[in-house]
Design an enzyme around this catalytic site. Structure first.
Site, PDB file in Angstrom:
ATOM      1  N   ARG A 145      -0.947  -0.502  -9.916  1.00  0.00           N
ATOM      2  CA  ARG A 145      -1.265  -1.868  -9.366  1.00  0.00           C
ATOM      3  C   ARG A 145      -1.311  -3.043 -10.371  1.00  0.00           C
ATOM      4  O   ARG A 145      -0.940  -4.118  -9.987  1.00  0.00           O
ATOM      5  CB  ARG A 145      -2.736  -1.799  -8.658  1.00  0.00           C
ATOM      6  CG  ARG A 145      -3.034  -3.221  -7.807  1.00  0.00           C
ATOM      7  CD  ARG A 145      -4.454  -2.921  -7.386  1.00  0.00           C
ATOM      8  NE  ARG A 145      -4.686  -3.967  -6.302  1.00  0.00           N
ATOM      9  CZ  ARG A 145      -4.918  -5.155  -6.484  1.00  0.00           C
ATOM     10  NH1 ARG A 145      -5.019  -5.559  -7.843  1.00  0.00           N
ATOM     11  NH2 ARG A 145      -5.059  -6.090  -5.375  1.00  0.00           N
ATOM     12  N   CYS A 146      -1.853  -2.818 -11.695  1.00  0.00           N
ATOM     13  CA  CYS A 146      -1.814  -3.926 -12.730  1.00  0.00           C
ATOM     14  C   CYS A 146      -0.229  -4.315 -12.914  1.00  0.00           C
ATOM     15  O   CYS A 146      -0.103  -5.751 -13.053  1.00  0.00           O
ATOM     16  CB  CYS A 146      -2.332  -3.544 -13.769  1.00  0.00           C
ATOM     17  SG  CYS A 146      -4.096  -3.127 -13.928  1.00  0.00           S
TER      18      CYS A 146
END
Length: 402
Positions: free
Chosen positions: A391-392
């Site tokens: 996600r980052c």
């Protein structure tokens, strides 16, 4: 696609995403200066790139358009005036010590044959040894860079955040990351794909910090934003006022206080949405968790501390009978601490109940599958050294609505 940005959930089928393939900036990491650049270790670039390429392949196999930030930034420099403005802004924020260094670096950048090489060099940083004007100069310190590299940029989730049809160009917590937002500012101002119709919801010149890893779009009406080491409550209030005054449709923001510890860094390192009614969560944050609800109140906002559990709040505000919180590593204190550190809860949802995760978090991944989640695993032994997961490393630009 009727508009360039469309992000009204965390789980709608992902159609377009922005990433940054790690580059030479990682080779400008040094053990003595890791803290300054927010790293705990030094990834091996060649393997980090291979891992990142496999991440891209998984996304493209699902029909997702993958855009590279470095390509978009290059394409945003559509004429010489914009290019010169970009160089001016970059140099003005690079903390260069002397006029002589600034002038030589400007010449270095202007002489690069292509705009793509210019963008790559600004990300990579400039070593003092590259500058002839510094030959024989004695410095009070042995710091080797005239301009710091940007090794955190492969975490494209943080410098800007897409919300509804708009974008927040973020004020980063640490000085070392603030130049990263220049790229987003130029992309969403000048790139032909975005420049016409993208509402700006937050500006990089604001006084208080907010980062994209703390911003979750739970539904077309509800946002969750972490109050963390890197995002201030005041920033959340300011963003909420702008969003409520816009036509984005959101009417409630949940401010989730996860504390100021580096290991919890952003909300998405301890909590992500993976299906209509399923969330991953790190068990350490559940005890004494404070949640604030921000809503419109006349011409201003109202901030209320909630008394219900996070589980009940999510069910209520998402209009569900109940929700399932899936604890990292099944809640085992030892396994959960290890796998959270390796971003076991930092899941990228690419469709309802379908996620991309690191393969190293075996206990958590097993629990996700047992909960009926379709799991795509990618290697991340080098990428995770920057303390970020799938996600980052991704900023959705377009999700189908659900």
């Amino acid at each position: 696609m009727s508009k360039p940005i469309n992000v009204y959930s965390e789980i709608g089928p992902l159609k377009t995403v922005v990433v940054h393939r790690p580059g030479k900036e990682l080779e400008n990491l040094m053990p003595d200066h890791l803290d300054r650049l927010l790293f705990d270790d030094i990834p091996f670039l060649a393997d980090a790139q291979k891992e990142h390429d496999q991440f891209k392949e998984v996304l493209e196999e699902k029909g997702i358009e993958v855009l590279y930030l470095e390509d978009l930034a290059t394409e945003a420099l559509t004429d010489n005036l914009i290019k010169e403005a970009f160089i001016d802004e970059y140099l003005s924020e690079a903390n260069i010590e002397t006029i002589e260094e600034t002038n030589e670096i400007r010449q270095l950048l202007e002489k690069l044959p292509t705009n793509r090489e210019l963008i790559d060099k600004t990300i990579e940083g400039v070593r003092r040894e590259e500058l002839t004007s510094l030959a024989g100069v004695k410095f009070e310190n042995d710091y080797p860079f005239a301009i710091d590299p940007m090794p955190n940029l492969y975490f494209t989730r943080d410098p800007f955040a897409t919300i509804g049809s708009g974008v927040s160009i973020n004020r980063m917590y640490a000085t070392t990351r603030r130049r990263e937002t220049i790229y987003g500012n130029y992309i969403f101002t000048y790139h032909p794909r975005f420049k016409e119709d993208v509402p700006m919801l937050y500006g990089r010149d604001q006084a208080t910090s907010i980062e994209g890893g703390d911003i979750l779009v739970l539904s077309k009406e509800v946002l969750a934003i972490g109050i963390s080491q890197r995002t201030d409550l005041e920033s959340i209030k300011r963003l909420s006022r702008t969003i409520f005054a816009s036509d984005q449709g959101f009417n409630r923001v949940l401010g989730i206080d996860i504390g100021k510890e580096r290991k919890f860094m952003h909300l998405d390192t301890v909590f992500t949405m993976i299906d209509h009614d399923k969330f991953t969560i790190h068990p350490e944050i559940e005890t004494n968790l404070k949640v604030y609800t921000i809503t419109q109140a006349g011409d201003d906002i109202s901030v209320t501390e909630e008394r219900e559990s996070l589980e009940n709040l999510l069910a209520s505000y998402l209009k569900l009978d109940n929700v399932q919180l899936i604890p990292c590593a099944g809640g085992n204190i030892t396994d959960a601490a290890r796998e959270q550190w390796n971003d076991g809860t930092n899941t990228l949802t690419i469709a309802p109940g379908e996620v991309v995760v690191y393969n190293r978090n075996t206990v958590t991944n097993k629990k996700l599958r047992e909960a009926g989640i379709k799991v795509h695993e990618i290697p991340g032994s080098e990428l995770v050294r920057g303390r970020g997961g799938p996600r980052c490393m991704s900023m959705p630009i377009y999700r189908e609505e659900i």
